[in-house]
Design a protein around this motif. Structure first.
Motif, PDB file in Angstrom:
ATOM      1  N   THR A   1     -13.175  15.113   1.374  1.00 23.47           N
ATOM      2  CA  THR A   1     -12.857  15.242  -0.060  1.00 23.47           C
ATOM      3  C   THR A   1     -11.468  14.486  -0.121  1.00 23.47           C
ATOM      4  OG1 THR A   1     -11.682  17.242   0.550  1.00 23.47           O
ATOM      5  CG2 THR A   1     -14.028  17.466  -0.077  1.00 23.47           C
ATOM      6  N   HIS A   2     -11.193  14.387  -1.471  1.00 21.11           N
ATOM      7  CA  HIS A   2      -9.789  13.773  -1.602  1.00 21.11           C
ATOM      8  C   HIS A   2      -8.688  14.728  -0.864  1.00 21.11           C
ATOM      9  CE1 HIS A   2      -6.226  12.477  -3.861  1.00 21.11           C
ATOM     10  NE2 HIS A   2      -6.957  11.342  -4.088  1.00 21.11           N
ATOM     11  N   ARG A   3      -8.722  16.064  -1.368  1.00 26.99           N
ATOM     12  CA  ARG A   3      -7.785  16.958  -0.581  1.00 26.99           C
ATOM     13  C   ARG A   3      -7.788  16.950   1.064  1.00 26.99           C
ATOM     14  NH1 ARG A   3      -8.568  22.511  -2.541  1.00 26.99           N
ATOM     15  NH2 ARG A   3      -7.125  21.975  -4.313  1.00 26.99           N
ATOM     16  N   ASP A   4      -8.899  16.733   1.534  1.00 27.32           N
ATOM     17  CA  ASP A   4      -8.953  16.528   2.788  1.00 27.32           C
ATOM     18  C   ASP A   4      -8.178  15.300   3.528  1.00 27.32           C
ATOM     19  OD1 ASP A   4     -10.394  18.908   3.265  1.00 27.32           O
ATOM     20  OD2 ASP A   4     -12.183  18.023   3.762  1.00 27.32           O
ATOM     21  N   ALA A   5      -8.574  14.179   2.690  1.00 27.28           N
ATOM     22  CA  ALA A   5      -7.949  12.898   3.093  1.00 27.28           C
ATOM     23  C   ALA A   5      -6.476  13.086   2.957  1.00 27.28           C
ATOM     24  CB  ALA A   5      -8.330  11.669   2.140  1.00 27.28           C
ATOM     25  N   GLU A   6      -6.064  13.689   1.708  1.00 23.48           N
ATOM     26  CA  GLU A   6      -4.623  13.889   1.568  1.00 23.48           C
ATOM     27  C   GLU A   6      -3.840  14.631   2.646  1.00 23.48           C
ATOM     28  OE1 GLU A   6      -1.934  15.664  -1.881  1.00 23.48           O
ATOM     29  OE2 GLU A   6      -3.924  14.577  -2.618  1.00 23.48           O
ATOM     30  N   TYR A   7      -4.600  15.693   3.321  1.00 21.51           N
ATOM     31  CA  TYR A   7      -4.275  16.480   4.338  1.00 21.51           C
ATOM     32  C   TYR A   7      -3.916  15.731   5.702  1.00 21.51           C
ATOM     33  CZ  TYR A   7      -3.547  20.472   7.429  1.00 21.51           C
ATOM     34  OH  TYR A   7      -3.187  21.521   8.353  1.00 21.51           O
ATOM     35  N   ALA A   8      -4.882  14.860   5.873  1.00 21.75           N
ATOM     36  CA  ALA A   8      -5.056  14.304   7.063  1.00 21.75           C
ATOM     37  C   ALA A   8      -4.022  12.951   6.962  1.00 21.75           C
ATOM     38  CB  ALA A   8      -6.527  13.525   6.996  1.00 21.75           C
ATOM     39  N   VAL A   9      -3.682  12.480   6.093  1.00 19.67           N
ATOM     40  CA  VAL A   9      -2.715  11.589   5.599  1.00 19.67           C
ATOM     41  C   VAL A   9      -1.191  12.293   5.877  1.00 19.67           C
ATOM     42  CG1 VAL A   9      -1.248   9.935   4.414  1.00 19.67           C
ATOM     43  CG2 VAL A   9      -3.784   9.792   4.733  1.00 19.67           C
TER      44      VAL A   9
ATOM     45  N   MET B   1       0.926  -1.193  -0.100  1.00 19.68           N
ATOM     46  CA  MET B   1       0.025  -0.236   0.084  1.00 19.68           C
ATOM     47  C   MET B   1       0.777   1.273   0.028  1.00 19.68           C
ATOM     48  SD  MET B   1      -3.005   1.039   2.878  1.00 19.68           S
ATOM     49  CE  MET B   1      -4.373   0.686   1.739  1.00 19.68           C
ATOM     50  N   THR B   2       0.671   1.938  -0.853  1.00 23.66           N
ATOM     51  CA  THR B   2       1.454   3.377  -1.099  1.00 23.66           C
ATOM     52  C   THR B   2       0.578   4.535  -0.314  1.00 23.66           C
ATOM     53  OG1 THR B   2       0.264   4.120  -3.028  1.00 23.66           O
ATOM     54  CG2 THR B   2       2.270   2.611  -3.105  1.00 23.66           C
ATOM     55  N   ARG B   3       1.301   5.712  -0.272  1.00 22.44           N
ATOM     56  CA  ARG B   3       0.604   6.875   0.479  1.00 22.44           C
ATOM     57  C   ARG B   3      -0.689   7.117  -0.240  1.00 22.44           C
ATOM     58  NH1 ARG B   3       3.752  11.834   2.466  1.00 22.44           N
ATOM     59  NH2 ARG B   3       2.235  13.270   3.026  1.00 22.44           N
ATOM     60  N   SER B   4      -0.500   7.144  -1.693  1.00 24.02           N
ATOM     61  CA  SER B   4      -1.800   7.456  -2.528  1.00 24.02           C
ATOM     62  C   SER B   4      -2.796   6.325  -2.340  1.00 24.02           C
ATOM     63  CB  SER B   4      -1.152   7.267  -3.993  1.00 24.02           C
ATOM     64  OG  SER B   4      -0.462   8.352  -4.494  1.00 24.02           O
ATOM     65  N   ASP B   5      -2.359   5.249  -1.924  1.00 21.82           N
ATOM     66  CA  ASP B   5      -3.566   4.244  -1.577  1.00 21.82           C
ATOM     67  C   ASP B   5      -4.070   4.425  -0.492  1.00 21.82           C
ATOM     68  OD1 ASP B   5      -2.798   2.885  -4.132  1.00 21.82           O
ATOM     69  OD2 ASP B   5      -1.465   1.388  -2.961  1.00 21.82           O
ATOM     70  N   LEU B   6      -3.448   4.878   0.519  1.00 17.35           N
ATOM     71  CA  LEU B   6      -4.078   5.461   1.831  1.00 17.35           C
ATOM     72  C   LEU B   6      -4.808   6.330   1.658  1.00 17.35           C
ATOM     73  CD1 LEU B   6      -3.936   4.419   4.801  1.00 17.35           C
ATOM     74  CD2 LEU B   6      -1.958   5.983   4.814  1.00 17.35           C
ATOM     75  N   VAL B   7      -4.532   7.481   1.039  1.00 20.28           N
ATOM     76  CA  VAL B   7      -5.375   8.463   0.672  1.00 20.28           C
ATOM     77  C   VAL B   7      -6.631   8.066   0.076  1.00 20.28           C
ATOM     78  CG1 VAL B   7      -5.717  10.781  -0.482  1.00 20.28           C
ATOM     79  CG2 VAL B   7      -3.534  10.221   0.749  1.00 20.28           C
ATOM     80  N   GLU B   8      -6.471   7.252  -0.894  1.00 25.23           N
ATOM     81  CA  GLU B   8      -7.699   6.872  -1.522  1.00 25.23           C
ATOM     82  C   GLU B   8      -8.759   5.796  -0.788  1.00 25.23           C
ATOM     83  OE1 GLU B   8      -8.753   7.528  -4.712  1.00 25.23           O
ATOM     84  OE2 GLU B   8      -7.054   8.781  -5.018  1.00 25.23           O
ATOM     85  N   GLU B   9      -8.159   5.227   0.023  1.00 32.36           N
ATOM     86  CA  GLU B   9      -8.916   4.224   1.114  1.00 32.36           C
ATOM     87  C   GLU B   9      -9.719   5.270   2.198  1.00 32.36           C
ATOM     88  OE1 GLU B   9     -10.453   0.852   2.687  1.00 32.36           O
ATOM     89  OE2 GLU B   9      -9.285   0.963   0.911  1.00 32.36           O
ATOM     90  N   LEU B  10      -8.982   6.129   2.525  1.00 38.51           N
ATOM     91  CA  LEU B  10      -9.603   7.124   3.692  1.00 38.51           C
ATOM     92  C   LEU B  10     -10.827   7.873   3.151  1.00 38.51           C
ATOM     93  CD1 LEU B  10      -9.129   8.155   6.543  1.00 38.51           C
ATOM     94  CD2 LEU B  10      -7.756   9.792   5.511  1.00 38.51           C
ATOM     95  N   ALA B  11     -10.494   8.383   1.851  1.00 41.02           N
ATOM     96  CA  ALA B  11     -11.665   9.078   1.125  1.00 41.02           C
ATOM     97  C   ALA B  11     -12.838   8.266   0.893  1.00 41.02           C
ATOM     98  CB  ALA B  11     -11.012   9.731  -0.319  1.00 41.02           C
ATOM     99  N   ALA B  12     -12.408   6.959   0.420  1.00 42.97           N
ATOM    100  CA  ALA B  12     -13.607   6.098   0.086  1.00 42.97           C
ATOM    101  C   ALA B  12     -14.391   5.885   1.303  1.00 42.97           C
ATOM    102  CB  ALA B  12     -12.967   4.686  -0.764  1.00 42.97           C
ATOM    103  N   ARG B  13     -13.723   5.580   2.465  1.00 40.20           N
ATOM    104  CA  ARG B  13     -14.282   5.131   3.706  1.00 40.20           C
ATOM    105  C   ARG B  13     -15.211   6.100   4.475  1.00 40.20           C
ATOM    106  NH1 ARG B  13     -11.084   0.707   7.290  1.00 40.20           N
ATOM    107  NH2 ARG B  13     -10.610  -0.601   5.654  1.00 40.20           N
ATOM    108  N   PHE B  14     -14.755   7.363   4.355  1.00 37.56           N
ATOM    109  CA  PHE B  14     -15.360   8.465   5.040  1.00 37.56           C
ATOM    110  C   PHE B  14     -15.825   9.456   3.617  1.00 37.56           C
ATOM    111  CE2 PHE B  14     -12.442   6.874   7.892  1.00 37.56           C
ATOM    112  CZ  PHE B  14     -13.395   6.683   8.970  1.00 37.56           C
TER     113      PHE B  14
END
Length: 117
Positions: free
Chosen positions: A18-26, A1-14
């Protein structure tokens, strides 16, 4: 799992993220962990594992090309130790996947290596 995968998973679960918010959280979490390790702190996430810094003493190494001795300075490197719950979950899930693969007709047994020709 890469950083991008983690962002995608976070955005999909919640869905409210937004994708930007998930990216900022990670980014925020990883930055906080990095900063803690740089300061020499230990990070412990119950059920997952702990991160700490290991010290590697200075030593003499050898240049493989020339064969001459080279002084290797002291280093501090990050170390991860998985928690008991993570180790058990990985072991259990891996065993289940192997059993499911072995139960399928025509499936190769992953624990037996194929002969080399």
């Amino acid at each position: 799992m890469t950083r991008s995968d983690l962002v995608e998973e976070l955005a999909a679960r919640f869905g409210q993220l937004t994708h930007r918010d998930a990216e900022y959280a990670v980014k925020t979490i990883l930055d906080a962990m990095s900063d803690a390790l740089v300061r020499g702190h230990r990070i412990e996430i119950r059920g997952f594992g702990s991160f700490s810094i290991n010290r590697r003493s200075p030593r003499m190494g050898r240049n493989p090309r020339s064969g001459e001795s080279v002084a290797i300075p002291e280093k501090r490197v990050p170390h991860f130790k998985p928690g008991k719950a993570l180790r058990e979950a990985v072991d259990q899930r891996t065993r289940e996947l192997e059993e499911a693969a072995a139960a399928r007709p025509g499936a190769a047994n992953p624990s037996v290596e194929s002969p080399r020709h």
